[in-house]
Design a protein around this motif. Structure first.
Motif, PDB file in Angstrom:
ATOM      1  N   ASP A 217       0.824  -1.218   0.000  1.00  0.00           N
ATOM      2  CA  ASP A 217       0.000   0.000   0.000  1.00  0.00           C
ATOM      3  C   ASP A 217       0.851   1.257   0.000  1.00  0.00           C
ATOM      4  O   ASP A 217       0.454   2.283   0.552  1.00  0.00           O
ATOM      5  N   HIS A 218       2.016   1.174  -0.613  1.00  0.00           N
ATOM      6  CA  HIS A 218       2.916   2.323  -0.663  1.00  0.00           C
ATOM      7  C   HIS A 218       3.010   2.857  -2.092  1.00  0.00           C
ATOM      8  O   HIS A 218       2.714   2.155  -3.058  1.00  0.00           O
ATOM      9  N   ALA A 219       3.446   4.102  -2.197  1.00  0.00           N
ATOM     10  CA  ALA A 219       3.588   4.736  -3.505  1.00  0.00           C
ATOM     11  C   ALA A 219       4.671   5.806  -3.422  1.00  0.00           C
ATOM     12  O   ALA A 219       4.987   6.314  -2.339  1.00  0.00           O
ATOM     13  N   ALA A 220       5.242   6.121  -4.569  1.00  0.00           N
ATOM     14  CA  ALA A 220       6.179   7.239  -4.696  1.00  0.00           C
ATOM     15  C   ALA A 220       5.475   8.348  -5.466  1.00  0.00           C
ATOM     16  O   ALA A 220       4.780   8.087  -6.454  1.00  0.00           O
ATOM     17  N   ILE A 221       5.655   9.584  -5.013  1.00  0.00           N
ATOM     18  CA  ILE A 221       4.926  10.695  -5.608  1.00  0.00           C
ATOM     19  C   ILE A 221       5.898  11.710  -6.196  1.00  0.00           C
ATOM     20  O   ILE A 221       6.992  11.934  -5.656  1.00  0.00           O
ATOM     21  N   GLY A 222       5.518  12.297  -7.322  1.00  0.00           N
ATOM     22  CA  GLY A 222       6.330  13.354  -7.925  1.00  0.00           C
ATOM     23  C   GLY A 222       6.191  14.641  -7.146  1.00  0.00           C
ATOM     24  O   GLY A 222       5.155  14.905  -6.503  1.00  0.00           O
ATOM     25  N   THR A 223       7.207  15.475  -7.226  1.00  0.00           N
ATOM     26  CA  THR A 223       7.212  16.710  -6.433  1.00  0.00           C
ATOM     27  C   THR A 223       6.079  17.655  -6.829  1.00  0.00           C
ATOM     28  O   THR A 223       5.546  18.363  -5.969  1.00  0.00           O
ATOM     29  N   ASP A 224       5.678  17.664  -8.111  1.00  0.00           N
ATOM     30  CA  ASP A 224       4.585  18.544  -8.539  1.00  0.00           C
ATOM     31  C   ASP A 224       3.269  18.125  -7.924  1.00  0.00           C
ATOM     32  O   ASP A 224       2.501  18.958  -7.429  1.00  0.00           O
ATOM     33  N   LEU A 225       2.968  16.831  -7.937  1.00  0.00           N
ATOM     34  CA  LEU A 225       1.722  16.346  -7.354  1.00  0.00           C
ATOM     35  C   LEU A 225       1.740  16.501  -5.836  1.00  0.00           C
ATOM     36  O   LEU A 225       0.721  16.857  -5.223  1.00  0.00           O
ATOM     37  N   ALA A 226       2.901  16.272  -5.227  1.00  0.00           N
ATOM     38  CA  ALA A 226       3.009  16.449  -3.771  1.00  0.00           C
ATOM     39  C   ALA A 226       2.728  17.885  -3.376  1.00  0.00           C
ATOM     40  O   ALA A 226       2.076  18.151  -2.353  1.00  0.00           O
ATOM     41  N   LYS A 227       3.176  18.814  -4.196  1.00  0.00           N
ATOM     42  CA  LYS A 227       2.942  20.227  -3.895  1.00  0.00           C
ATOM     43  C   LYS A 227       1.467  20.566  -4.012  1.00  0.00           C
ATOM     44  O   LYS A 227       0.926  21.314  -3.183  1.00  0.00           O
ATOM     45  N   LEU A 241     -10.257   5.639  -9.627  1.00  0.00           N
ATOM     46  CA  LEU A 241     -10.062   5.167 -10.984  1.00  0.00           C
ATOM     47  C   LEU A 241     -11.006   4.006 -11.257  1.00  0.00           C
ATOM     48  O   LEU A 241     -11.144   3.090 -10.421  1.00  0.00           O
ATOM     49  N   TYR A 242     -11.664   4.035 -12.406  1.00  0.00           N
ATOM     50  CA  TYR A 242     -12.573   2.969 -12.851  1.00  0.00           C
ATOM     51  C   TYR A 242     -13.678   2.686 -11.835  1.00  0.00           C
ATOM     52  O   TYR A 242     -14.088   1.550 -11.629  1.00  0.00           O
ATOM     53  N   GLY A 243     -14.133   3.724 -11.187  1.00  0.00           N
ATOM     54  CA  GLY A 243     -15.220   3.558 -10.232  1.00  0.00           C
ATOM     55  C   GLY A 243     -14.792   2.955  -8.917  1.00  0.00           C
ATOM     56  O   GLY A 243     -15.637   2.686  -8.054  1.00  0.00           O
ATOM     57  N   ALA A 244     -13.505   2.727  -8.736  1.00  0.00           N
ATOM     58  CA  ALA A 244     -12.987   2.142  -7.505  1.00  0.00           C
ATOM     59  C   ALA A 244     -12.015   3.127  -6.869  1.00  0.00           C
ATOM     60  O   ALA A 244     -11.611   4.119  -7.479  1.00  0.00           O
ATOM     61  N   THR A 245     -11.628   2.859  -5.617  1.00  0.00           N
ATOM     62  CA  THR A 245     -10.675   3.718  -4.908  1.00  0.00           C
ATOM     63  C   THR A 245      -9.583   2.862  -4.288  1.00  0.00           C
ATOM     64  O   THR A 245      -9.779   1.672  -4.007  1.00  0.00           O
ATOM     65  N   ARG A 246      -8.439   3.488  -4.081  1.00  0.00           N
ATOM     66  CA  ARG A 246      -7.332   2.803  -3.410  1.00  0.00           C
ATOM     67  C   ARG A 246      -6.539   3.855  -2.656  1.00  0.00           C
ATOM     68  O   ARG A 246      -6.167   4.892  -3.213  1.00  0.00           O
ATOM     69  N   THR A 247      -6.302   3.605  -1.375  1.00  0.00           N
ATOM     70  CA  THR A 247      -5.541   4.516  -0.536  1.00  0.00           C
ATOM     71  C   THR A 247      -4.126   3.985  -0.370  1.00  0.00           C
ATOM     72  O   THR A 247      -3.932   2.821  -0.008  1.00  0.00           O
ATOM     73  N   LEU A 248      -3.149   4.850  -0.626  1.00  0.00           N
ATOM     74  CA  LEU A 248      -1.741   4.474  -0.570  1.00  0.00           C
ATOM     75  C   LEU A 248      -0.986   5.451   0.316  1.00  0.00           C
ATOM     76  O   LEU A 248      -1.390   6.618   0.473  1.00  0.00           O
ATOM     77  N   THR A 249       0.110   4.982   0.894  1.00  0.00           N
ATOM     78  CA  THR A 249       0.946   5.816   1.751  1.00  0.00           C
ATOM     79  C   THR A 249       2.215   6.214   0.994  1.00  0.00           C
ATOM     80  O   THR A 249       2.873   5.366   0.371  1.00  0.00           O
ATOM     81  N   ILE A 250       2.541   7.492   1.066  1.00  0.00           N
ATOM     82  CA  ILE A 250       3.710   8.007   0.356  1.00  0.00           C
ATOM     83  C   ILE A 250       4.970   7.600   1.119  1.00  0.00           C
ATOM     84  O   ILE A 250       5.105   7.890   2.315  1.00  0.00           O
ATOM     85  N   ASP A 251       5.906   6.932   0.404  1.00  0.00           N
ATOM     86  CA  ASP A 251       7.161   6.570   1.071  1.00  0.00           C
ATOM     87  C   ASP A 251       8.360   7.341   0.535  1.00  0.00           C
ATOM     88  O   ASP A 251       9.456   7.236   1.082  1.00  0.00           O
ATOM     89  N   ARG A 252       8.172   8.125  -0.552  1.00  0.00           N
ATOM     90  CA  ARG A 252       9.248   8.998  -1.049  1.00  0.00           C
ATOM     91  C   ARG A 252       8.665  10.018  -2.021  1.00  0.00           C
ATOM     92  O   ARG A 252       7.625   9.779  -2.631  1.00  0.00           O
ATOM     93  N   VAL A 253       9.372  11.137  -2.138  1.00  0.00           N
ATOM     94  CA  VAL A 253       9.001  12.189  -3.089  1.00  0.00           C
ATOM     95  C   VAL A 253      10.099  12.263  -4.146  1.00  0.00           C
ATOM     96  O   VAL A 253      11.275  12.412  -3.820  1.00  0.00           O
ATOM     97  N   LEU A 254       9.700  12.151  -5.422  1.00  0.00           N
ATOM     98  CA  LEU A 254      10.655  12.113  -6.526  1.00  0.00           C
ATOM     99  C   LEU A 254      10.720  13.473  -7.224  1.00  0.00           C
ATOM    100  O   LEU A 254       9.711  14.169  -7.331  1.00  0.00           O
ATOM    101  N   PRO A 279       2.375   0.411  -6.986  1.00  0.00           N
ATOM    102  CA  PRO A 279       2.887  -0.957  -7.146  1.00  0.00           C
ATOM    103  C   PRO A 279       2.370  -1.595  -8.426  1.00  0.00           C
ATOM    104  O   PRO A 279       1.241  -1.333  -8.855  1.00  0.00           O
ATOM    105  N   PRO A 280       3.176  -2.433  -9.082  1.00  0.00           N
ATOM    106  CA  PRO A 280       2.714  -3.135 -10.280  1.00  0.00           C
ATOM    107  C   PRO A 280       1.453  -3.950  -9.983  1.00  0.00           C
ATOM    108  O   PRO A 280       1.326  -4.564  -8.919  1.00  0.00           O
ATOM    109  N   GLY A 281       0.532  -3.938 -10.907  1.00  0.00           N
ATOM    110  CA  GLY A 281      -0.731  -4.652 -10.749  1.00  0.00           C
ATOM    111  C   GLY A 281      -1.858  -3.791 -10.223  1.00  0.00           C
ATOM    112  O   GLY A 281      -3.024  -4.205 -10.247  1.00  0.00           O
TER     113      GLY A 281
END
Length: 1019
Positions: A217-227, A241-254, A279-281
């Motif tokens: 449940d982790h993700a990396a985020i770009g600096t523009d989106l983080a801002k 996305l596609y009528g569904a939701t997914r909550t992820l935790t930011i583990d780094r800012v790129l 994450p893939p998938g």
């Protein structure tokens, strides 16, 4: 013893004329060298020039052109003394000349700097945000992406050093909750292998990727989106996305760099990268859980390709690698996008376009600077007429006289070019600061550009060279004119006799110009050139004037010819409309210059009549100050004409731009009807989870009807054109759009009776298309190919590469809003070409009268965050578009106003020299009892007459031209001609007042001349 009578005393030697060389027989007197400020200035200028040559800012061409003057400076001490002496004696006037001359260099340099900044800004995006990615192979879905990767791997391409598969979809991403919630409706959710991404291109530091591939449940985020979301490491974000939701935790800012900074996967443009690496998938899981079924667009597979070389040199292999990729992917539904090279080409094109735009408008100011130089050097020659005559009388050859005069001009040209280059950098910087906000708004929601100031050495060299050559050529030609003086008349200060205008040389030049002008005019009438339509009759008129000189009365002949050229120049764009539809900006430069030059000629030959009328209004013979103030400009018609042209040219452009800006402001309601076509709101949403039309229909708040359409990014090219495919938003529609979002048509096929018939026919016929008026412009500003009804165009899917040919049956007035160009085609064709990517993601919403469309659009955005809803009222879109246009016109007006400053300064310079030139006359007047107040009034009357006449000519021509533009339909149908009187009057008043202020000091100086001193002055 007788003594010889004493020798009679020798007669005193006559005083030596000012500026004359020392007698050749006086061998005992040492040769004087320039001292003080002159010598120091020469040394500093030479040192600065050598330093700038050493660092490469002064081009070699300038050194080559300067060799004759350097020779004179080093080996002709008499000529050197004459040139430097005149500069050193009057440093303030020399400074004024330099200030007037530097504008040409400053204008050209600043225009090139603006182009450099735009080019560099887009290049920066290409090199930093794309990083090692040189080409991208796009396909739909994971299965096609795997086919692409396998085919490329099996081909073992020679020019490629690495590939990287990516899987992406556009989604809405939010963070926080309640009143502090933030959302980005157009985020890019991306899957890729981080280990492989870091190795992509062979330079991990250029990829922007760090750490391992996100998992769980982790993700990396770009600096523009983080801002945008206001999140950091450890914060949760939610993906819709596609009528569904997914909550992820930011583990780094790129950082916004390389793979981590990739922009839109359809066209790879823009300066922001709202990226979320998951994450893939993740995308496949969300798609499989899709409750919306086939109503959503699938993810896009991207195979990033890195060419051999680094991030900058890899693009050189694009043509080779493109061919290799196309061969390897034959039969695979995919498109090869030359991402980096396309951005580089766009940068070069946009930078060149903006440089051309500013050079064209700046050319009016450059023309003013040239006129000022000519005027100043003619005045210098007239002021030094007796001295020059004495020099010729004591043996100075004509070539030496030209050398002395042009050497002085070379010094002015060199110093002014150096100063102008530096001033041009500053002006360019100011323009970029002002343009940054415009560019941030002009792209709408989808495209933006961050400007980074840049001034290349090549541009600085070109600006310096252009300004130096213009100034040097002007002074050399003036020097040649000055050299042909009659010695006796010059010494006695007698006027030149009238020339024999029936000379053979005048006749031959007249025949030549008449022939060239007639050829250009015939070419224009045959429809082959707008430039020829303007320049041809002007050259023909000049030739006819030369043929008639000395054979017919001067004033009526010149008046008739000049009037005919002015009338034709105003009427030509309407008479030869087809030629002017694809006219470039150079046509408008030629039109403005021809109009003003011939109008000034017309006024100049009739100055006595104009002066007599003004004298009668001012009290006739009783007003001696007015009579004296008008006497000099009426007698010196050449000098007065130069000043009139300086004012008229710049005021013409400023008033015309002010009036055009008023037309835009008065077209808001008309433009809303044209663009919206009956709809009040447009709702754009993510194709992966579009807003349902039925849901919007049920909203309370005035929704009357909805026309659902599909909007897919695709590419078009005019059949037979050599231009590259351009990106458009292809709007697939059906009959529901008619009267509910169908934009107003400018032209359509004649076998349709009404606009509604055209839209219904296109909705039913998948071989036809409706495009915008600037569909085939292919660049910045007017000009280029024109797409007309009946033309064939090629549509190419921006992802699969599939193509089809369509026929244009309608052309809309305005196809661009919110920063996107639209074309309109059948929904049936859209569904067939794009498959499940053709979803109803663009809604045209019609509202009931009295509905607050802006409030309703805001409510839609708040309600459908998960769908990435981006609703705007057409009123807001049009107002924003006009605001950008007006800001840009304001920027151009400020740029052109630099020429007005030169015109005002030029009038001040001319008046300063006029006071010096007429000191003896003023002294005589003061001795005869003329009061100092009357002298001051006379000089102010002179400057007021010149300024008012020039301002009047420019204003009248600008208003007539604006009237012609409106009536010719250039601003659309139904537009009424109106004059922004307040702005025009304010512009005229400020210009006139500034002119009086600039000439007040010379007038006061003239009034303080003491008769006894003035009558004893010989120089």
């Amino acid at each position: 013893m007788t003594t010889a009578p004493p020798a009679p005393p020798s007669a005193p030697a006559p005083p030596e004329p000012p500026g004359s060389p020392p007698p050749a027989t006086d061998r005992a007197e040492p040769r004087r060298r320039p001292t003080g400020p002159a010598r120091l200035g020469t040394i500093l200028a030479a040192a600065a020039a050598l330093a700038l040559v050493g660092v490469g800012l002064i081009p070699i061409a300038v050194v080559v052109l300067s060799l004759p003057f350097l020779f004179l400076l080093a080996f002709r001490p008499v000529l050197r003394r004459l040139a430097i002496r005149n500069v050193a004696r009057r440093p303030r006037e020399a400074l004024l000349i330099v200030v007037g001359a530097l504008l040409g260099t400053a204008i050209i340099t600043s225009a090139l700097v603006v182009g450099d900044t735009l080019t560099t800004s887009i290049h920066q995006s290409a090199y930093t945000q794309l990083g090692p990615l040189d080409e991208a192979v796009l396909s739909v879905g994971a299965a096609n992406g795997q086919r692409v990767a396998d085919a490329v791997a099996a081909a073992h391409l020679n020019g490629v050093d690495g590939t990287l598969p990516l899987f992406a979809a556009q989604a809405a991403v939010s963070a926080g909750g309640g009143a502090s919630a933030r959302a980005e409706p157009r985020a890019q959710v991306i899957e890729t292998d981080f280990t492989r991404a870091r190795a992509f291109g062979g330079d991990p530091s250029a990829t922007g990727i760090s750490g391992g591939t996100p998992a769980g449940d982790h993700a990396a985020i770009g600096t523009d989106l983080a801002k945008v979301l206001g999140v950091g490491v450890g914060d949760p974000v939610t993906v819709y996305l596609y009528g569904a939701t997914r909550t992820l935790t930011i583990d780094r800012v790129l950082p916004r760099l390389g793979v981590a900074g990739l922009t839109s996967f359809t066209n790879f443009t823009g300066s922001t990268s709202p990226n979320l690496f998951v994450p893939p998938g993740t995308l496949t899981a969300l798609q499989n859980a899709n409750p919306l079924g086939s109503l959503t667009a699938p993810p896009v597979s991207v195979l990033a390709v890195s060419n051999r070389g680094n991030v900058t040199s890899g693009a050189r292999l694009t043509a080779q690698v493109h061919g290799e990729l196309v061969a390897a992917l034959r039969g695979v539904p995919a498109l090869v996008n030359d991402s980096k090279q396309n951005l580089i080409d766009a940068a070069n094109s946009i930078g060149k376009g903006f440089s051309t735009l500013f050079v064209v408008f700046g050319a009016f100011s450059v023309a003013v600077g040239i006129l000022l130089l000519v005027n100043i050097f003619v005045m210098l020659a007239q002021e030094r007429k007796q001295s020059l005559g004495m020099l010729r009388a004591v043996g100075l050859r004509r070539a030496s006289l030209v050398g002395s005069f042009s050497l002085e001009g070379w010094l002015y040209a060199l110093v002014s070019a150096l100063a102008g280059m530096l001033v041009g950098i500053g002006i360019g910087r100011l323009v970029i600061v002002a343009a940054s906000r415009i560019f941030s708004q002009a792209g709408g929601r989808r495209v933006s550009l961050t400007l980074q100031f840049s001034a290349s050495r090549h541009s600085l060299q070109n600006g310096f060279l252009a300004g130096f050559v213009i100034a040097l050529l002007t002074v050399v030609l003036t020097s040649l004119y000055v050299a042909f003086i009659n010695v006796i008349r010059a010494i006695r200060d007698l006027p030149e006799p009238p020339h024999d205008d029936r000379r053979l040389s005048v006749l031959l030049v007249g025949v030549l110009l008449s022939g060239v002008g007639a050829a250009f005019t015939v070419t224009a009438v045959s429809g082959n050139g707008a430039i020829a339509a303007i320049v041809g009759p002007a050259v023909l008129g000049l030739g006819v004037l030369l043929l008639l000189l000395g054979r017919t009365p001067l004033r009526p002949t010149v008046s008739i010819v000049a009037s005919a050229v002015v009338v034709w120049t105003i009427a030509a764009p309407g008479v030869l409309a087809p030629s002017f539809q694809k006219a470039s900006l150079n046509v408008y430069l030629a039109e403005g210059l021809v109009l003003n030059v011939f109008a000034v000629v017309l006024v100049t030959v009739n100055q006595q009549t104009i002066g007599g009328f003004i004298r009668s209004l001012g009290g006739g013979a009783r007003n001696m100050s007015l009579r004296l103030g008008l006497a000099y400009p009426l007698a010196r018609r050449f000098r007065t004409g130069m000043l009139l042209a300086m004012y008229a040219i710049v005021v013409f452009v400023l008033v015309l731009l002010t009036t055009i800006s008023q037309f835009f402001s008065g077209q808001v309601n008309d433009q809303i009807r044209k663009v919206g076509g009956g709809a009040g709101i447009i709702v754009d949403s993510n194709p992966a989870e579009p807003v349902a039309p039925a849901d919007v229909q049920r909203l309370s708040g005035g929704v009357r009807a909805i026309a659902p359409t599909s909007a897919v990014t695709t590419q078009f090219q005019l059949v037979g054109s050599t231009a590259k495919f351009r990106d458009f938003s292809a709007v697939g529609f059906d009959d529901q759009l008619v009267g509910n979002g169908a934009p107003n048509l400018h032209d359509w096929a004649r076998h349709y009776r009404t606009q509604a018939d055209v839209y219904r026919a296109v909705a039913a016929d998948p071989t036809t298309v409706i495009v915008g008026r600037d569909f085939a412009s292919g660049g910045f500003g007017p000009g280029g190919a024109t797409a007309t009804v009946g033309s064939a165009v090629t549509l190419r899917d921006a992802i699969t590469g599939q193509t089809t040919t369509l026929t244009i049956v309608g052309v809309v007035d305005e196809s661009r809003y919110d920063g996107v160009d639209h074309v309109y085609l059948s929904r049936t064709l859209s569904d067939r070409l794009f498959g499940n990517r053709s979803v109803s993601n663009l809604l045209f919403v019609s509202t009931a009268p009295g509905t607050d469309n802006d409030a309703l659009a805001a409510a839609i955005n708040a309600r459908y965050v998960a769908s990435g809803a981006d609703a705007s009222s057409f009123r807001r879109l049009v107002n924003d578009s006009f605001a950008v246009q007006n800001e840009f016109l304001t920027l151009i007006r400020g740029y052109v106003a630099l020429g007005l400053l030169v015109g005002i300064a030029g009038l001040g310079v001319v008046m300063v020299r006029a006071v010096r030139e007429r000191r003896r006359e003023v002294g005589v007047l003061r001795a005869l009892g003329f009061s100092s107040v009357a002298v001051r009034r006379a000089f102010l009357a002179e400057s007021s007459f010149i300024a008012a006449e020039g301002i009047g000519v420019g204003t009248i021509l600008a208003l007539i031209t604006a009237w012609r533009l409106v009536n010719s339909g250039n601003f659309g149908t139904g537009t009424a001609f109106t004059v922004p009187w307040l702005q025009v009057v304010l512009l005229v008043a400020v210009t006139f007042a500034a002119s009086i202020v600039a000439t007040a000091a010379p007038a006061i100086q003239a009034s303080r001349i003491r008769p006894a001193v003035a009558l004893r002055i010989s120089d």
